[in-house]
Design a protein around this motif. Structure first.
Motif, PDB file in Angstrom:
ATOM      1  N   TYR A 125       0.842  -1.189   0.000  1.00  0.00           N
ATOM      2  CA  TYR A 125       0.000   0.000   0.000  1.00  0.00           C
ATOM      3  C   TYR A 125       0.879   1.241   0.000  1.00  0.00           C
ATOM      4  CZ  TYR A 125       0.847   0.260   5.104  1.00  0.00           C
ATOM      5  OH  TYR A 125       1.412   0.352   6.358  1.00  0.00           O
ATOM      6  N   GLY A 126       0.284   2.341  -0.434  1.00  0.00           N
ATOM      7  CA  GLY A 126       0.982   3.615  -0.467  1.00  0.00           C
ATOM      8  C   GLY A 126       0.245   4.659   0.348  1.00  0.00           C
ATOM      9  N   ILE A 127       0.996   5.683   0.759  1.00  0.00           N
ATOM     10  CA  ILE A 127       0.420   6.821   1.490  1.00  0.00           C
ATOM     11  C   ILE A 127       0.884   8.086   0.779  1.00  0.00           C
ATOM     12  CG2 ILE A 127       0.178   7.974   3.710  1.00  0.00           C
ATOM     13  CD1 ILE A 127       1.250   5.398   5.018  1.00  0.00           C
ATOM     14  N   LEU A 128      -0.062   8.891   0.342  1.00  0.00           N
ATOM     15  CA  LEU A 128       0.230  10.103  -0.408  1.00  0.00           C
ATOM     16  C   LEU A 128      -0.207  11.324   0.398  1.00  0.00           C
ATOM     17  CD1 LEU A 128       1.156  11.402  -3.107  1.00  0.00           C
ATOM     18  CD2 LEU A 128      -1.222  11.171  -3.893  1.00  0.00           C
ATOM     19  N   ASN A 129       0.698  12.248   0.604  1.00  0.00           N
ATOM     20  CA  ASN A 129       0.399  13.480   1.323  1.00  0.00           C
ATOM     21  C   ASN A 129      -0.452  14.385   0.433  1.00  0.00           C
ATOM     22  OD1 ASN A 129       0.369  15.802   2.851  1.00  0.00           O
ATOM     23  ND2 ASN A 129       2.595  16.098   2.884  1.00  0.00           N
ATOM     24  N   LEU A 130      -1.648  14.730   0.894  1.00  0.00           N
ATOM     25  CA  LEU A 130      -2.539  15.608   0.140  1.00  0.00           C
ATOM     26  C   LEU A 130      -2.457  17.060   0.605  1.00  0.00           C
ATOM     27  CD1 LEU A 130      -5.738  13.346  -0.026  1.00  0.00           C
ATOM     28  CD2 LEU A 130      -3.883  13.542  -1.700  1.00  0.00           C
ATOM     29  N   GLY A 131      -1.644  17.296   1.635  1.00  0.00           N
ATOM     30  CA  GLY A 131      -1.502  18.648   2.148  1.00  0.00           C
ATOM     31  C   GLY A 131      -0.213  19.299   1.687  1.00  0.00           C
ATOM     32  N   THR A 132       0.142  20.404   2.312  1.00  0.00           N
ATOM     33  CA  THR A 132       1.325  21.169   1.909  1.00  0.00           C
ATOM     34  C   THR A 132       2.482  21.048   2.894  1.00  0.00           C
ATOM     35  OG1 THR A 132       0.420  23.143   2.981  1.00  0.00           O
ATOM     36  CG2 THR A 132      -0.073  22.830   0.634  1.00  0.00           C
ATOM     37  N   SER A 133       2.215  20.534   4.097  1.00  0.00           N
ATOM     38  CA  SER A 133       3.277  20.411   5.098  1.00  0.00           C
ATOM     39  C   SER A 133       3.656  18.946   5.271  1.00  0.00           C
ATOM     40  CB  SER A 133       2.823  21.007   6.430  1.00  0.00           C
ATOM     41  OG  SER A 133       1.657  20.350   6.900  1.00  0.00           O
ATOM     42  N   PRO A 134       4.863  18.651   5.758  1.00  0.00           N
ATOM     43  CA  PRO A 134       5.291  17.260   5.965  1.00  0.00           C
ATOM     44  C   PRO A 134       4.361  16.518   6.921  1.00  0.00           C
ATOM     45  CG  PRO A 134       7.157  18.752   6.111  1.00  0.00           C
ATOM     46  CD  PRO A 134       5.933  19.613   6.096  1.00  0.00           C
ATOM     47  N   CYS A 135       4.344  15.199   6.791  1.00  0.00           N
ATOM     48  CA  CYS A 135       3.445  14.361   7.581  1.00  0.00           C
ATOM     49  C   CYS A 135       4.217  13.414   8.492  1.00  0.00           C
ATOM     50  CB  CYS A 135       2.554  13.516   6.663  1.00  0.00           C
ATOM     51  SG  CYS A 135       1.350  14.441   5.717  1.00  0.00           S
ATOM     52  N   LYS A 136       3.554  13.052   9.557  1.00  0.00           N
ATOM     53  CA  LYS A 136       4.000  11.949  10.407  1.00  0.00           C
ATOM     54  C   LYS A 136       2.801  11.045  10.663  1.00  0.00           C
ATOM     55  CE  LYS A 136       7.649  14.506  12.872  1.00  0.00           C
ATOM     56  NZ  LYS A 136       8.804  13.763  12.327  1.00  0.00           N
ATOM     57  N   MET A 137       3.018   9.732  10.545  1.00  0.00           N
ATOM     58  CA  MET A 137       1.973   8.756  10.843  1.00  0.00           C
ATOM     59  C   MET A 137       2.558   7.674  11.730  1.00  0.00           C
ATOM     60  SD  MET A 137      -0.297   8.073   7.409  1.00  0.00           S
ATOM     61  CE  MET A 137      -1.756   7.661   8.357  1.00  0.00           C
ATOM     62  N   THR A 138       1.848   7.350  12.803  1.00  0.00           N
ATOM     63  CA  THR A 138       2.263   6.196  13.591  1.00  0.00           C
ATOM     64  C   THR A 138       1.757   4.929  12.911  1.00  0.00           C
ATOM     65  OG1 THR A 138       0.292   6.246  15.007  1.00  0.00           O
ATOM     66  CG2 THR A 138       2.216   7.505  15.738  1.00  0.00           C
ATOM     67  N   LYS A 139       2.529   3.875  13.066  1.00  0.00           N
ATOM     68  CA  LYS A 139       2.132   2.560  12.550  1.00  0.00           C
ATOM     69  C   LYS A 139       2.284   1.552  13.678  1.00  0.00           C
ATOM     70  CE  LYS A 139       4.822  -0.307  10.131  1.00  0.00           C
ATOM     71  NZ  LYS A 139       5.588  -0.923   9.012  1.00  0.00           N
ATOM     72  N   THR A 140       1.224   0.817  13.949  1.00  0.00           N
ATOM     73  CA  THR A 140       1.262  -0.210  14.979  1.00  0.00           C
ATOM     74  C   THR A 140       1.042  -1.564  14.334  1.00  0.00           C
ATOM     75  OG1 THR A 140       0.314   1.370  16.551  1.00  0.00           O
ATOM     76  CG2 THR A 140       0.295  -0.942  17.191  1.00  0.00           C
ATOM     77  N   MET A 141       1.833  -2.545  14.754  1.00  0.00           N
ATOM     78  CA  MET A 141       1.734  -3.893  14.202  1.00  0.00           C
ATOM     79  C   MET A 141       2.193  -4.887  15.266  1.00  0.00           C
ATOM     80  SD  MET A 141       5.101  -3.606  11.723  1.00  0.00           S
ATOM     81  CE  MET A 141       5.258  -5.343  11.331  1.00  0.00           C
ATOM     82  N   LEU A 142       1.815  -6.138  15.108  1.00  0.00           N
ATOM     83  CA  LEU A 142       2.304  -7.175  16.003  1.00  0.00           C
ATOM     84  C   LEU A 142       3.784  -7.414  15.748  1.00  0.00           C
ATOM     85  CD1 LEU A 142      -0.610  -9.766  15.775  1.00  0.00           C
ATOM     86  CD2 LEU A 142      -0.152  -8.183  17.656  1.00  0.00           C
ATOM     87  N   LYS A 143       4.513  -7.707  16.805  1.00  0.00           N
ATOM     88  CA  LYS A 143       5.930  -8.021  16.646  1.00  0.00           C
ATOM     89  C   LYS A 143       6.078  -9.404  16.011  1.00  0.00           C
ATOM     90  CE  LYS A 143       7.327  -7.234  20.916  1.00  0.00           C
ATOM     91  NZ  LYS A 143       8.213  -6.992  22.082  1.00  0.00           N
TER      92      LYS A 143
END
Length: 599
Positions: free
Chosen positions: A581-599
């Protein structure tokens, strides 16, 4: 457990999923009580019955009446499955092991012990056999037979028509609070709401979820009914309903949050999400607590509001991945919520949660209650974590006891360590760690799965709750599980970890921001200017939260139409089966996203 609170009656219209549903499925939606009744009558041949089963809180009478009106020839005969339940006293004896009464350790009887039983355990064998015989006898006549109530599909025979009336946890809770729903088989008058909810959580809900799972998985009902709006039922043939879930799980999706007021509640989320003006505050946002939230899916012109537990029980392998199912069963093993004290009236309580062995022994829970805090929004805030290096634990316990029994306040800062909070800080809270979120911040709380919320409050500043009643303290449980050697000097780098970059490219990177040997999930963070990609590899689900930035598009690389537009603080689930999957920034400022997954 939402029965500790009063969830607000609000279904967030922004938390809507719009998968590409084929026209033939959309056209199969039956909308409206009269139309649903007519379809059920049409599908039921002579000498057969209609079975109306459902989840806790389902209201059957209106549909029964509409079916009677729709039937023009046959006399209608009713059978209420609750007449075949064991007596109230027998059921009380059965649930006693789930609901121990020890007010010394549990002052308001909040906690219980999880006992897993099947729907058949509720029935009196003789009563059930007699009802089954009467139904068969009535089938010989020209009557139209309606059998209704939670569990009634156990009597369904070949050729009968069956439908399941589902109810979201929020709606079930609200109906219980309106005194419209009792515990399964309970005819006792004047049960208190705390008793009803406690029994629901540790007994009724577990039985009902297993029953619903078996009915859907084994196609023991013909139709699925969204019955959250009693005067506006929506029905799909079961096979089409299951197809809707399959289609939805090819895309990222967002669950529908449950919003709750609280004594320390803030205003940040209330303003951000345009919550109703008459909400006093928004203390908790159950954005993705699995057993509390629902999933709104647009099917043609209609929106189905489906309990998330219905989804993950039915589509466990697709959603969570086979490894998760092997380790945790058919439950979504991580929970997510926001705690908002921004502009509120104080800190959250100083508290601690139990480790695995304690949970198993005392509550019948298979897993520990670990948590973590990610600071999303701060303003001169502090986060409490661990004890001060010079804390005298015995003296601290004496202060806790005096506060609880004699209502004597004390200087908790003398004993409990705290840090200034900055946006982007990650704190780890394995079971046994004392902690609290301070005033004027919004934290993203991520924790392990448990049926209940085993929050042992050690000190709550002697304040009352919004209803004016003292907030319960659980000092005995708390002192039993508190790990006293988690001190200030041992926290940095362990419970307050430094980010570690695991991969990066031009304009993006992925960091591990929190992992601990006692916690079974990994906390990560994407930082990117324009775009970033990832891959579940068909094995592990991911949960993403946009913690900095305005809006992003999360899409499947296999089919970019399978996508979700997420805004600031939205939580989005990436099913394990989705792959790249991809994540595309639709805004004008940099992004941060947390990602949680099982170890």
């Amino acid at each position: 457990m939402s029965f500790m609170f009063k969830p607000y009656r609000f279904t967030d219209p922004e938390a809507l999923n719009r998968p590409e549903i084929p026209v033939e499925i959309s056209n199969s939606v039956i909308m409206g009580n009269d139309a649903v009744a007519r379809e059920l009558v049409r599908k039921t041949p002579e000498h057969h019955a209609i079975f109306l089963d459902g989840y806790i809180g389902a209201q059957f009478q209106n549909l029964c009446d509409r079916i009677a009106e729709a039937e023009e020839k046959r006399v209608v005969k009713y059978f209420d499955i609750s007449d075949a339940y064991k007596s109230s006293s027998e059921l009380d004896d059965m649930v006693a092991e789930s609901l121990p009464e020890d007010r010394e350790i549990d002052p308001v009887l909040l906690f219980g012990k999880s006992v897993h039983r099947e729907m058949e355990s509720l029935f009196d064998a003789g009563k059930l056999a007699e009802m089954s015989w009467k139904i068969k006898e009535e089938k010989r006549s020209d009557s139209l037979i309606i059998v209704y109530g939670c569990g009634c599909a156990v009597l369904r025979q070949t050729g009968d028509t069956a439908a399941f009336l589902d109810v979201t946890p929020l709606e079930a809770t609200l109906r219980i609070r309106e005194h419209r729903v009792r515990n399964l088989g309970d005819n006792t008058e004047k049960r208190s709401l705390p008793y009803i909810f406690r029994r629901m959580y540790y007994y009724d809900y577990e039985i009902a979820m297993l029953h619903r799972q078996e009915l859907i998985a084994n196609e023991r009902v013909d139709f699925y009914i969204d019955s959250n709006m009693e005067d506006r039922l929506k029905m799909l043939p079961l096979r089409e309903f299951r197809r809707v879930l399959d289609i939805q799980l090819q895309s990222p999706f967002r669950c529908t949050p449950v919003y709750l007021e609280g004594v320390w509640g803030g205003t940040f989320v209330k303003k951000l999400r345009h919550l109703p003006d008459d909400m006093r505050n928004c203390a908790w946002v159950f954005d993705m607590i699995p057993n509390e939230v629902s999933l709104q899916i647009k099917v043609g012109k209609e929106t189905f509001n489906i309990p998330f537990s219905t989804v993950f029980k039915e589509k466990a392998d697709t959603l969570m991945g086979k490894d998760s199912v092997k380790r945790f069963g058919r439950v979504f093993p991580i929970r997510f919520n926001y705690d908002d004290t921004y502009g509120g009236n104080g800190n959250m309580s100083i508290q601690v949660h139990p480790p695995r062995a304690y949970n198993q022994e005392h509550f019948g829970e298979p897993f520990q209650q670990d948590e973590s805090y990610y600071c999303v929004k701060t303003a001169g805030s502090r986060t409490y974590l661990g004890l001060q290096d010079d804390c005298n634990a015995e003296e601290f316990f004496q202060c806790i006891d005096k506060a609880e029994r004699e209502h004597i306040p004390f200087d908790y800062d003398k004993y409990v360590n705290s840090f200034p909070s900055e946006e982007g800080d990650q704190f780890l809270l394995p079971g046994g760690t004392i902690h609290a979120s301070g005033r004027n911040q919004v934290v993203l709380e991520i924790g392990s799965y448990t049926i209940g919320s085993y929050t042992f409050k050690l000190y709550d500043y002697l304040r009352t709750d919004l209803d004016g009643k003292p907030r319960p303290i659980h000092s005995i449980h708390g002192k039993n599980v508190l790990v006293t050697d988690r001190r200030r000097s041992k926290i940095d780098g362990v419970l307050r970890p430094e980010p570690v970059t695991v991969r990066e490219g031009e304009g993006w990177k992925e960091e591990i921001i929190g992992e601990h040997e006692l916690i079974y999930f990994s906390l990560r963070r994407f930082s990117f200017e324009r775009a970033v990609s990832d891959d579940t590899k068909g094995e592990k689900f991911h949960v993403l939260v946009l913690v900095q930035g305005d809006e992003v598009l999360i899409y499947s690389k296999k089919d970019p139409m399978n996508s979700y537009r997420a805004r600031y603080m939205d939580m989005v689930v990436i099913p394990a089966a989705m792959g790249e999957y991809g994540i595309l920034n639709l805004g004008t400022s940099p992004c941060k996203m947390t990602k949680t997954m099982l170890k």
